[in-house]
Write an enzyme that holds these catalytic residues in place. Sequence first.
Site, mmCIF file in Angstrom:
data_model
loop_
_atom_site.group_PDB
_atom_site.id
_atom_site.type_symbol
_atom_site.label_atom_id
_atom_site.label_comp_id
_atom_site.label_asym_id
_atom_site.label_seq_id
_atom_site.Cartn_x
_atom_site.Cartn_y
_atom_site.Cartn_z
ATOM 1 N N GLY A 56 0.779 -1.287 -0.083
ATOM 2 C CA GLY A 56 0.025 0.023 -0.031
ATOM 3 C C GLY A 56 0.711 1.131 -0.053
ATOM 4 O O GLY A 56 0.403 2.417 -0.598
ATOM 5 N N GLU B 187 3.858 4.243 5.612
ATOM 6 C CA GLU B 187 2.711 3.647 5.836
ATOM 7 C C GLU B 187 1.621 4.235 4.906
ATOM 8 O O GLU B 187 1.610 5.406 4.810
ATOM 9 C CB GLU B 187 2.318 3.106 7.214
ATOM 10 N N ASP B 188 0.602 3.500 4.260
ATOM 11 C CA ASP B 188 -0.417 4.161 3.672
ATOM 12 C C ASP B 188 -1.438 4.769 4.616
ATOM 13 O O ASP B 188 -1.626 5.878 4.191
ATOM 14 C CB ASP B 188 -1.109 3.002 2.706
ATOM 15 N N ASP C 187 -5.290 2.642 10.480
ATOM 16 C CA ASP C 187 -6.805 2.137 10.726
ATOM 17 C C ASP C 187 -6.911 1.688 12.322
ATOM 18 O O ASP C 187 -7.234 2.509 13.122
ATOM 19 C CB ASP C 187 -6.989 1.153 9.757
ATOM 20 N N LYS D 137 -7.018 7.076 9.854
ATOM 21 C CA LYS D 137 -8.416 7.194 10.483
ATOM 22 C C LYS D 137 -8.708 7.119 11.972
ATOM 23 O O LYS D 137 -8.912 5.812 12.502
ATOM 24 C CB LYS D 137 -9.370 5.617 9.681
ATOM 25 N N PHE E 249 -14.055 3.625 3.689
ATOM 26 C CA PHE E 249 -13.039 2.632 3.175
ATOM 27 C C PHE E 249 -12.737 3.520 1.799
ATOM 28 O O PHE E 249 -13.443 3.747 1.139
ATOM 29 C CB PHE E 249 -13.634 1.128 2.842
ATOM 30 N N VAL E 250 -11.197 3.584 2.087
ATOM 31 C CA VAL E 250 -10.920 4.368 0.584
ATOM 32 C C VAL E 250 -9.954 3.361 -0.009
ATOM 33 O O VAL E 250 -9.014 2.468 0.328
ATOM 34 C CB VAL E 250 -9.949 5.621 1.182
ATOM 35 N N ASP F 76 -5.878 -0.348 -1.829
ATOM 36 C CA ASP F 76 -6.614 -1.379 -2.576
ATOM 37 C C ASP F 76 -7.746 -1.698 -1.982
ATOM 38 O O ASP F 76 -8.024 -1.577 -0.888
ATOM 39 C CB ASP F 76 -5.552 -2.462 -2.854
HETATM 40 P P1 IMP Z 1 -4.656 -1.376 10.675
HETATM 41 O O1 IMP Z 1 -3.736 -2.682 11.436
HETATM 42 O O2 IMP Z 1 -6.120 -1.643 11.107
HETATM 43 O O3 IMP Z 1 -4.275 -0.021 11.033
HETATM 44 O O4 IMP Z 1 -4.354 -1.365 9.247
HETATM 45 C C1 IMP Z 1 -3.584 -1.072 8.491
HETATM 46 C C2 IMP Z 1 -3.641 -1.514 6.929
HETATM 47 O O5 IMP Z 1 -5.113 -1.917 6.883
HETATM 48 C C3 IMP Z 1 -3.416 -0.663 5.978
HETATM 49 O O6 IMP Z 1 -1.724 -0.711 5.666
HETATM 50 C C4 IMP Z 1 -3.991 -0.913 4.611
HETATM 51 O O7 IMP Z 1 -3.345 -1.808 3.932
HETATM 52 C C5 IMP Z 1 -5.352 -1.323 5.226
HETATM 53 N N1 IMP Z 1 -6.352 -0.622 5.281
HETATM 54 C C6 IMP Z 1 -7.025 0.047 6.425
HETATM 55 N N2 IMP Z 1 -7.902 0.860 5.958
HETATM 56 C C7 IMP Z 1 -8.058 0.878 4.745
HETATM 57 C C8 IMP Z 1 -8.653 1.609 3.722
HETATM 58 O O8 IMP Z 1 -9.674 2.154 3.816
HETATM 59 N N3 IMP Z 1 -8.607 0.948 2.223
HETATM 60 C C9 IMP Z 1 -7.681 0.346 2.091
HETATM 61 N N4 IMP Z 1 -7.108 -0.340 3.061
HETATM 62 C C10 IMP Z 1 -7.097 -0.025 4.186
HETATM 63 MG MG MG Z 2 -1.392 -2.009 3.651
#
Ligand code: IMP
Ligand code: MG
Length: 176
Positions: A42, A97-98, A101, A129, A150-151, A157
């Site tokens: 990402g 990181e992208d 979440d 987020k 969700f983006v 992706d």
């Molecule tokens: P976390 O561990 O929940 O913070 O997740 C982070 C990962 O979830 C990111 O690196 C993304 O790959 C994926 N992710 C979280 N939200 C989104 C979204 O809105 N669109 C696409 N990928 C997401």
């Molecule tokens: Mg990712």
Amino acid sequence: MQKIKQVLISESDIKARVKEIAKKISADYAGKTVTLICILNGASVFFADLVRELDLDVRFEFMSVSSYGSGTVTSGEVKILKDVSYPIAGKDVIIVEDIIDSGCTLSYLKRVLEQRNPASIAVCTILDKPSRRKVDFKGEYVGFEIPDEFVIGYGLDYAGQYRNLKDVCILELTED
Ligand code: IMP
Ligand code: MG
């Protein structure tokens, strides 16, 4: 089924913000060599844009961790699928990181990398987020705080699709 609902952040707004973040990082790390770790897949697009705006001596590293399957909900489980190729002990490290979440991926990853004794470690993400956190986590460099949608696009992706879109867009998931 899914369809693109709207553009949330335009290409030009992303470009301007990437420049601002790069300026801040360049000032904060002036005179240092920085090891930038791109979290695949990402962050690849953001990483490529960010590094070219940095006025610093940099080294590239790439890591791959599993967080999401092909859907939109996190499994909560984090696994390192590909590790860095060079030790980070004594290095100034920035994880790129992208999106943050739930915070699960980065809080785990940062903890793992801290155990390897880098000189410093920071997190830079283009999207955040904050309303979705399951674990308390804050990035040092954040591009945009976004709502709980969700983006896709700009590297992000849905089931492997849409990563090459220039804008960050909201994806609408429908029942059929
Ligand atoms: P976390 O561990 O929940 O913070 O997740 C982070 C990962 O979830 C990111 O690196 C993304 O790959 C994926 N992710 C979280 N939200 C989104 C979204 O809105 N669109 C696409 N990928 C997401
Ligand atoms: Mg990712």
